[in-house]
Design a protein around this motif. Structure first.
Motif, mmCIF file in Angstrom:
data_model
loop_
_atom_site.group_PDB
_atom_site.id
_atom_site.type_symbol
_atom_site.label_atom_id
_atom_site.label_comp_id
_atom_site.label_asym_id
_atom_site.label_seq_id
_atom_site.Cartn_x
_atom_site.Cartn_y
_atom_site.Cartn_z
ATOM 1 N N MET A 154 -0.260 5.847 6.664
ATOM 2 C CA MET A 154 0.905 6.738 6.753
ATOM 3 C C MET A 154 2.180 6.149 6.172
ATOM 4 N N LEU A 155 2.150 4.862 5.809
ATOM 5 C CA LEU A 155 3.329 4.265 5.173
ATOM 6 C C LEU A 155 2.962 3.573 3.858
ATOM 7 N N HIS A 164 9.042 12.880 14.824
ATOM 8 C CA HIS A 164 8.949 11.466 15.214
ATOM 9 C C HIS A 164 9.402 10.518 14.097
ATOM 10 N N ALA A 165 9.954 11.057 13.010
ATOM 11 C CA ALA A 165 10.692 10.228 12.046
ATOM 12 C C ALA A 165 12.134 10.045 12.525
ATOM 13 N N HIS A 166 12.537 10.842 13.523
ATOM 14 C CA HIS A 166 13.930 10.798 14.002
ATOM 15 C C HIS A 166 14.049 10.408 15.469
ATOM 16 N N VAL A 167 13.046 10.761 16.257
ATOM 17 C CA VAL A 167 13.069 10.415 17.684
ATOM 18 C C VAL A 167 11.728 9.781 18.039
ATOM 19 N N SER A 209 6.769 4.480 14.212
ATOM 20 C CA SER A 209 7.233 3.457 13.262
ATOM 21 C C SER A 209 6.876 3.856 11.833
ATOM 22 N N ALA A 210 5.655 4.345 11.629
ATOM 23 C CA ALA A 210 5.242 4.772 10.284
ATOM 24 C C ALA A 210 6.117 5.922 9.795
ATOM 25 N N LYS A 211 6.407 6.891 10.669
ATOM 26 C CA LYS A 211 7.201 8.058 10.240
ATOM 27 C C LYS A 211 8.659 7.692 9.992
ATOM 28 N N HIS A 212 9.232 6.817 10.830
ATOM 29 C CA HIS A 212 10.586 6.334 10.541
ATOM 30 C C HIS A 212 10.596 5.606 9.192
ATOM 31 N N LEU A 265 11.328 5.367 2.946
ATOM 32 C CA LEU A 265 10.684 5.429 1.628
ATOM 33 C C LEU A 265 11.141 6.682 0.872
ATOM 34 N N THR A 266 11.253 7.794 1.594
ATOM 35 C CA THR A 266 11.701 9.061 1.001
ATOM 36 C C THR A 266 13.102 8.906 0.410
#
Ligand code: NAD
Length: 252
Positions: free
Chosen positions: A106-107, A136-139, A149-152, A157-158
């Motif tokens: 995911m990362l 879950h990229a924000h909270v 952690s992967a989504k944050h 990366l974005t």
């Protein structure tokens, strides 16, 4: 009418990825669907997409997927990083191997796929990178250390890809949904029920949709519509952004 583009979509055998693959085909794009599940072949065929089997936790297979898209269709314009998994367990007991797998898929895979796609997009002066993040990229939520952690990280990366792509017509954006009704979430409902010792319908009501203003799960097709728009020529001034589709979760 809008030009035909070539899209590579990951995690297409099921859920959101399958819906994005279908919507991309319906928008007239040529699509390479990538998944490690054999089910992916039939699902892709039905939608009119080509299929490439790859385990994206392996960097070589990520690069091979991009090469397949380019050799089959002659170019690559759109990359949708969607494949993902979940594992719910407190940090105290979280298995190292699950952490490694989630970060790899995911990362690291999105990084490798973006890197491999980059020269092809740069050459055409056009690129659309759509990363399936999550609210879950924000909270955060307890029990989801690796996923959160992967989504944050994917959000970082974005933003970096957006800054680097600006001069080359390459945009990068993230979609951040709350709970979408897919097999991934069905599995989580069961896991949360075990973790919290609760029946599944109570998990949906008291945990899944607790912070949501709109008390229903999101349909994968709703997410797919947003992905198609972000990947379109029309979205050329949108980059480095994240789009919440979170039922009002983060409004408070
Ligand atoms: P899903 O389980 O329905 O589909 C995930 C797909 O990824 C499957 O087809 C699976 O075979 C594939 N996959 C898994 N590991 C792979 C690997 N190593 N190599 C190649 N393919 C692999 O999940 P979904 O709910 O559709 O989730 C898709 C994405 O959306 C994920 O990134 C997820 O984090 C994100 N997301 C989902 C929700 C939700 O509520 N369902 C919410 C926010 C974000």
């Amino acid at each position: 009418s809008a030009p035909t583009r070539v899209a590579l979509v990951t995690g297409t055998a099921s859920g959101i990825g399958a819906a994005i693959m279908e919507a991309m085909c319906q928008a007239g794009h040529q699509v390479l669907a990538v998944d490690f599940s054999d089910d992916g072949a039939e699902v892709a065929d039905k939608a009119g997409a080509a299929f490439f089997k790859a385990d994206l936790t392996d960097g070589e297979q990520c690069r091979a997927a991009v090469e397949e898209a380019v050799s089959r269709f002659g170019r690559l314009d759109i990359l949708v990083n969607n494949a993902g998994i979940q594992h719910v367990e407190r940090i105290k007991e979280f298995p190292q191997a699950k952490w490694d797998q989630i970060i790899a898929l995911m990362l690291t895979a999105p990084f490798t796929l973006i890197q491999a796609a980059w020269p092809h997009m740069e050459k055409n002066g056009y690129g659309r990178i759509v990363n399936m993040a999550s609210i879950h990229a924000h909270v955060a939520s307890p029990g989801k250390a690796a996923y959160v952690s992967a989504k944050h990280g994917l959000m970082g990366l974005t933003r970096t890809a957006a800054l680097e792509g600006g001069e080359s017509g390459i945009t990068a954006n993230a979609i951040c949904p709350a709970y979408v009704r897919t097999p991934l979430v069905d599995k989580q409902i069961a896991e949360q029920a075990r973790l919290n010792d609760m029946p599944e319908d109570e998990v949906i009501e008291k945990i899944m949709l607790k912070g949501a203003a709109i008390k229903r799960m999101i349909d994968p097709a709703e997410v797919a519509d947003m992905a198609v728009w972000l990947a379109s020529d029309k979205a050329g001034s949108v980059t480095g952004s994240s789009f919440n589709m979170d039922l009002g979760w983060t409004a408070q």
